[in-house]
Write a protein that holds these residues in place. Structure first.
Motif, PDB file in Angstrom:
ATOM      1  N   VAL A  89       0.762  -0.925   0.067  1.00  0.00           N
ATOM      2  CA  VAL A  89      -0.018   0.124  -0.140  1.00  0.00           C
ATOM      3  C   VAL A  89       0.999   1.350   0.050  1.00  0.00           C
ATOM      4  O   VAL A  89       2.049   1.558   0.762  1.00  0.00           O
ATOM      5  CB  VAL A  89      -0.474   0.636   1.034  1.00  0.00           C
ATOM      6  CG1 VAL A  89      -1.567   1.311   1.203  1.00  0.00           C
ATOM      7  CG2 VAL A  89      -1.957  -1.419   1.067  1.00  0.00           C
TER       8      VAL A  89
ATOM      9  N   ASN B  34      -6.336   6.786   6.432  1.00  0.00           N
ATOM     10  CA  ASN B  34      -5.672   4.889   5.871  1.00  0.00           C
ATOM     11  C   ASN B  34      -5.110   3.460   6.674  1.00  0.00           C
ATOM     12  O   ASN B  34      -4.332   4.547   7.799  1.00  0.00           O
ATOM     13  CB  ASN B  34      -4.743   4.994   4.626  1.00  0.00           C
ATOM     14  CG  ASN B  34      -4.766   3.572   3.759  1.00  0.00           C
ATOM     15  OD1 ASN B  34      -4.159   2.176   4.397  1.00  0.00           O
ATOM     16  ND2 ASN B  34      -4.016   3.593   2.605  1.00  0.00           N
TER      17      ASN B  34
ATOM     18  N   GLY C 143      -3.873   0.730   6.903  1.00  0.00           N
ATOM     19  CA  GLY C 143      -2.439   0.139   6.578  1.00  0.00           C
ATOM     20  C   GLY C 143      -3.605  -1.207   6.763  1.00  0.00           C
ATOM     21  O   GLY C 143      -3.389  -1.864   7.259  1.00  0.00           O
TER      22      GLY C 143
ATOM     23  N   GLY D 184      -2.049  -3.086   3.914  1.00  0.00           N
ATOM     24  CA  GLY D 184      -0.903  -5.000   2.645  1.00  0.00           C
ATOM     25  C   GLY D 184       0.076  -5.148   3.954  1.00  0.00           C
ATOM     26  O   GLY D 184       0.058  -4.883   5.372  1.00  0.00           O
TER      27      GLY D 184
ATOM     28  N   ASN E 109       3.817  -1.075   4.062  1.00  0.00           N
ATOM     29  CA  ASN E 109       2.177  -0.271   4.218  1.00  0.00           C
ATOM     30  C   ASN E 109       3.434   1.443   3.685  1.00  0.00           C
ATOM     31  O   ASN E 109       4.562   1.336   4.406  1.00  0.00           O
ATOM     32  CB  ASN E 109       1.441   0.253   5.232  1.00  0.00           C
ATOM     33  CG  ASN E 109       0.870  -1.037   4.933  1.00  0.00           C
ATOM     34  OD1 ASN E 109      -0.008  -1.407   4.280  1.00  0.00           O
ATOM     35  ND2 ASN E 109       0.602  -1.769   6.446  1.00  0.00           N
TER      36      ASN E 109
ATOM     37  N   ILE F 132       2.938   4.922   3.889  1.00  0.00           N
ATOM     38  CA  ILE F 132       1.573   5.789   4.384  1.00  0.00           C
ATOM     39  C   ILE F 132       2.309   7.090   4.846  1.00  0.00           C
ATOM     40  O   ILE F 132       2.575   7.361   6.614  1.00  0.00           O
ATOM     41  CB  ILE F 132       0.347   5.080   5.170  1.00  0.00           C
ATOM     42  CG1 ILE F 132      -0.057   4.157   4.451  1.00  0.00           C
ATOM     43  CG2 ILE F 132      -0.615   6.235   5.405  1.00  0.00           C
ATOM     44  CD1 ILE F 132      -0.521   3.230   5.754  1.00  0.00           C
TER      45      ILE F 132
END
Length: 316
Positions: free
Chosen positions: A102, A109, A111, A113, A116, A118
């Protein structure tokens, strides 16, 4: 970032998934990320939920719809996507992948994945992808213009509050690498169809002002789209247009689509659009967010006015 680059280099093959109803940042970030994977010798496919918007066609690139059978990929990357539901019908590609990544900048968000990246302080996902290029040492080439497009669209030409000093530094890096600023701004901001102008005029004419002029709500029905000859993509920045009215803090567009009401919210100074939309099952940024809800346009016009009024009260 190093761990993510290592994972991308080791990907056997990859799928890149921008969020559904992909905007300039999502498409630009997906395309540039694909070129980065290509430099690593990794084969990739960009899967989109809908055809790419015509105003982004100048970016080029190849996109594929969701196939009947879920493709088997080693690495799947959700880009500029606040949650897995924003992947729509393509979510099974992500869920089935051996390595799920991600890359995002939405504050909502959490997270979803295995890896991540982000960065809520980034103005656009394209900022993050640009930093991946910086860290990798890979030459940008045409990706400079692509990433510049992502940043320009998500900052409204560097006018929105999400624009930071870092945003300008990354934009300068892209310009030094050959980004075509004039071409991008002309394509993104100065090419409007007559149907889009007619739609905008109709929405502004019929809008509702509430909370002593601090809230502007516009409605787009399927019938209005048909009457003006506009398309769904022509509604993309109407909530932002409503926000530009002097005295308006919150611009909201409600549009009928696929049996639901799509809500788009833009705010100016203090109302947290992400918090309001997250409570409705959506998400986004403090100044720009959205959600999908069940009901009618008239029903949700009254509801959203009430919800925003309560939010104003909490802020006071």
């Amino acid at each position: 970032m190093k761990a993510l680059l290592d994972a991308l280099r080791q990907a056997g093959n990859a799928a890149i998934l921008p969020h559904k109803s992909a905007d300039g940042d999502a498409i630009a970030s997906a395309l540039a990320l694909g070129k980065l994977l290509e430099s690593f010798g990794v084969a990739y496919t960009i899967y989109t939920e809908e055809p790419v918007r015509t105003d982004l066609a100048f970016l080029g690139g190849s996109f594929s719809p969701m196939p009947e059978d879920v493709p088997s990929v080693h690495t799947c990357i959700a880009i500029d996507c606040g949650d897995i539901f924003r992947l729509g019908d393509r979510a099974p590609i992500f869920e089935k992948a051996k390595c799920r990544v991600v890359i995002d900048h939405h504050i909502t968000n959490d997270g979803f994945g295995d890896i991540n990246l982000i960065v809520p302080t980034a103005a656009a996902a394209a900022e993050i992808v640009a930093e991946l290029y910086m860290a990798s040492g890979v030459s940008l080439g045409k990706a400079a213009t692509t990433l510049y497009t992502g940043i320009v669209t998500d900052t409204g030409g560097f006018r929105y509050a999400n624009t930071t000093a870092k945003t300008h530094k990354i934009a300068a890096f892209l310009l030094e690498a050959g980004a075509e600023s004039g071409k991008v701004c002309h394509q993104v901001f100065e090419q409007n169809s007559l149907a889009k102008i007619r739609l905008e005029a109709a929405v502004l004419h019929a809008m509702t002002l509430a909370h002593e002029g601090r809230t502007a709500v516009g409605l787009v029905s399927e019938a209005l789209l048909s009457e003006t000859g506009a398309t769904d993509e022509d509604t993309s920045n109407l909530s932002g247009v409503l926000r530009t009215i002097a005295g308006v803090e919150t611009g909201v567009l409600l549009r009928e689509k696929d049996g639901q009401i799509k809500l788009s919210m833009r705010t100016n100074a203090f109302l947290d659009a992400a918090a309001v939309c997250k409570a409705l099952g959506g998400g986004g940024h403090a100044r720009a967010a959205g959600a999908s809800v069940d009901g009618s346009l008239s029903e949700w016009k009254e509801k959203i006015i009430t919800i925003i009024g309560e939010a104003y009260g909490r802020h006071s």
